[in-house]
Design a protein around this motif. Structure first.
Motif, mmCIF file in Angstrom:
data_model
loop_
_atom_site.group_PDB
_atom_site.id
_atom_site.type_symbol
_atom_site.label_atom_id
_atom_site.label_comp_id
_atom_site.label_asym_id
_atom_site.label_seq_id
_atom_site.Cartn_x
_atom_site.Cartn_y
_atom_site.Cartn_z
ATOM 1 N N LEU A 41 48.076 24.451 -52.276
ATOM 2 C CA LEU A 41 49.521 24.292 -52.139
ATOM 3 C C LEU A 41 50.247 25.365 -52.950
ATOM 4 C CD1 LEU A 41 49.811 20.402 -52.392
ATOM 5 C CD2 LEU A 41 49.482 21.833 -50.368
ATOM 6 N N GLY A 42 51.539 25.416 -52.783
ATOM 7 C CA GLY A 42 52.327 26.450 -53.432
ATOM 8 C C GLY A 42 52.265 26.411 -54.943
ATOM 9 N N VAL A 81 51.081 16.053 -49.990
ATOM 10 C CA VAL A 81 51.094 17.064 -48.926
ATOM 11 C C VAL A 81 52.183 16.751 -47.896
ATOM 12 C CG1 VAL A 81 49.750 18.140 -47.085
ATOM 13 C CG2 VAL A 81 48.651 17.537 -49.240
ATOM 14 N N THR A 82 52.960 17.758 -47.569
ATOM 15 C CA THR A 82 53.995 17.623 -46.549
ATOM 16 C C THR A 82 53.607 18.406 -45.303
ATOM 17 O OG1 THR A 82 55.243 19.584 -47.250
ATOM 18 C CG2 THR A 82 55.724 17.485 -48.392
ATOM 19 N N ASP A 85 53.806 22.001 -45.976
ATOM 20 C CA ASP A 85 52.612 22.494 -46.675
ATOM 21 C C ASP A 85 51.495 22.803 -45.681
ATOM 22 O OD1 ASP A 85 53.725 22.226 -49.236
ATOM 23 O OD2 ASP A 85 53.068 20.134 -49.398
ATOM 24 N N ASP A 88 52.438 26.067 -43.930
ATOM 25 C CA ASP A 88 52.540 27.279 -44.734
ATOM 26 C C ASP A 88 51.290 27.610 -45.545
ATOM 27 O OD1 ASP A 88 55.089 27.425 -43.752
ATOM 28 O OD2 ASP A 88 56.075 26.750 -45.596
ATOM 29 N N PHE A 89 50.522 26.584 -45.920
ATOM 30 C CA PHE A 89 49.391 26.819 -46.814
ATOM 31 C C PHE A 89 48.026 26.476 -46.203
ATOM 32 C CE2 PHE A 89 53.068 25.722 -49.586
ATOM 33 C CZ PHE A 89 53.266 26.992 -50.116
#
Length: 318
Positions: A41-42, A81-82, A85, A88-89
Motif C-alpha cells: 500500500l501507499g 484495503v480500499t 488501493d 493503484d497498488f
C-alpha cells in the motif's frame, strides 16, 4: 483436518473447474487475478492474500487457514484495503472505485470456523468452514448473496483437487519431488534435450502459474521456483545423476542419454529411472509413492524385466 494446500485447492476449484466441484465463482463472473502475490500500500504496508477473487463490483481478499489461529495484525491490514488501493497498488482492474466493495473472506476447516469467527469480534469478515463436503458460514454475511447461496448449497463428493496447486511453499520435499519427477521423465520421453526449473514449474502449476507471479512486490511463485530447482539439483547430484546434470553457467539441466528406441530396452531404462526415483522419495519422505506417467502402467514384456539380483540403477547399453 485438511491441510492449507487442500483448502486452497478447494476454494480455487470454485473458479477453475474440477471434477466433483461446483463452479460457483466461475458461473457468477468472478476472476482470480492473483494467488499468493504480495502488494504494498501507499504507506508501505505489505499484504499477501492467499487468493484474490474479483467480480465487477466486489473483491474478496481470501485467506486460507489450515488451523484456528487468527492473525489479528494481518486482518487489520486487509480491512484497511480500499478499492482505490487495489487499483493503484495491486494493479487490479477496478474501473470505478466508488462502486467497488472490498471484503475479507477466511476459508478454513469447519471445526475451526467458530474459533476464527470468535477471533473476529466486531470486525467485518466472513468465515467459510469446509468439512470435506460442504461449506458453512460464520461471521459477517458475504456481500454477494448469490455466491453465498451457491457455496452453501454445494456438495463436494471428491477428494480435494490437487491439479490446480499441486504443492506450495509448506509442502514436504517428498510431495514436491512426487510432482516434479513425472515432469522430468515426461520431458525425457518427449525427447527434450534440456529442461529448466521454470519449465517444470510451468507444467506443474499450469492452471495458475501466470497469476502467481509477482507484479513487483514479491510472490510465492519465486519460492516455488527455488523449491523445484533445489529438488532437481539434489536428484541430479544423486539418484538421477546417470540421466541428468546441470548445464554449466545456465539455469538449465541436460539429459545425458536418450531413451532406447527398441521397446524392451526402452521399458528397462524407464524402470531403472522409476527405481531411482523411488529411492529418492524413500530417503526424503518414507512411504511416499511417485505416480509416473502412464507408460509405467503397461505390462512389462518378459524380455524387458530385470532378473533378480541384476543392477537396477543407471543407464545400460543394449
Amino acid at each position: 483436518m485438511l491441510r492449507h494446500l487442500d483448502l486452497l485447492n478447494v476454494f480455487l476449484a470454485l473458479r477453475f473447474k474440477q471434477p466433483g466441484y461446483p463452479d460457483c465463482l466461475s458461473k457468477l463472473g468472478y476472476l482470480v487475478p492473483s494467488v499468493g502475490v504480495t502488494f504494498v500500500l501507499g504507506d508501505g504496508t505489505k499484504l499477501a492474500p492467499d487468493v484474490v477473487a474479483q467480480s465487477p463490483g466486489l473483491t474478496l481478499l481470501t485467506e486460507v487457514k489450515g488451523g484456528k489461529d487468527l492473525d489479528g495484525d494481518q486482518l487489520s491490514r486487509m480491512l484497511r484495503v480500499t478499492a482505490t488501493d487495489l487499483r493503484d497498488f495491486a494493479y487490479l482492474h477496478v474501473p470505478d472505485p466508488s462502486a467497488h466493495r472490498v471484503h475479507v473472506l477466511y476459508v478454513c476447516n469447519d471445526e475451526c470456523r467458530a474459533a476464527i469467527a470468535e477471533g473476529l469480534g466486531a470486525r467485518i469478515a466472513t468465515v467459510a468452514g469446509f468439512d470435506g463436503e460442504r461449506f458453512r458460514f460464520s461471521g459477517s454475511q458475504l456481500p454477494d448473496a448469490a455466491l453465498s447461496r451457491c457455496m452453501a448449497d454445494a456438495r463436494m463428493k471428491e477428494a480435494p483437487p490437487l491439479a490446480i496447486v499441486p504443492f506450495d511453499a509448506q509442502s514436504e520435499e517428498g510431495d514436491v519431488a512426487g510432482v516434479v519427477i513425472p515432469e522430468i521423465v515426461g520431458a525425457l520421453v518427449a525427447g527434450a534435450g534440456t529442461i529448466s526449473a521454470a519449465d517444470i514449474l510451468g507444467r506443474t502449476h499450469a492452471v495458475v502459474g501466470s497469476i502467481m507471479q509477482s507484479t513487483g512486490a514479491g510472490s510465492e511463485h519465486a519460492t516455488l521456483l527455488r523449491r523445484v530447482k533445489n529438488t532437481i539439483d539434489r536428484m541430479a547430484a544423486g539418484e538421477l545423476a546417470p540421466w541428468i546434470d546441470r548445464v554449466p553457467r545456465l539455469p538449465a539441466y541436460r539429459f545425458k542419454v536418450d531413451l532406447p528406441v527398441e521397446p524392451a530396452a526402452r521399458t528397462r531404462e524407464l524402470q531403472r529411472i522409476r527405481t531411482a526415483a523411488a529411492k529418492y522419495l524413500a530417503a526424503q519422505q518414507p512411504g511416499k509413492q511417485v505416480q509416473l506417467p502412464l507408460l509405467f502402467e503397461v505390462d512389462i514384456p518378459a524380455e524387458a524385466r530385470d532378473e533378480p539380483g541384476e543392477p537396477t540403477e543407471g543407464p545400460q547399453s543394449d
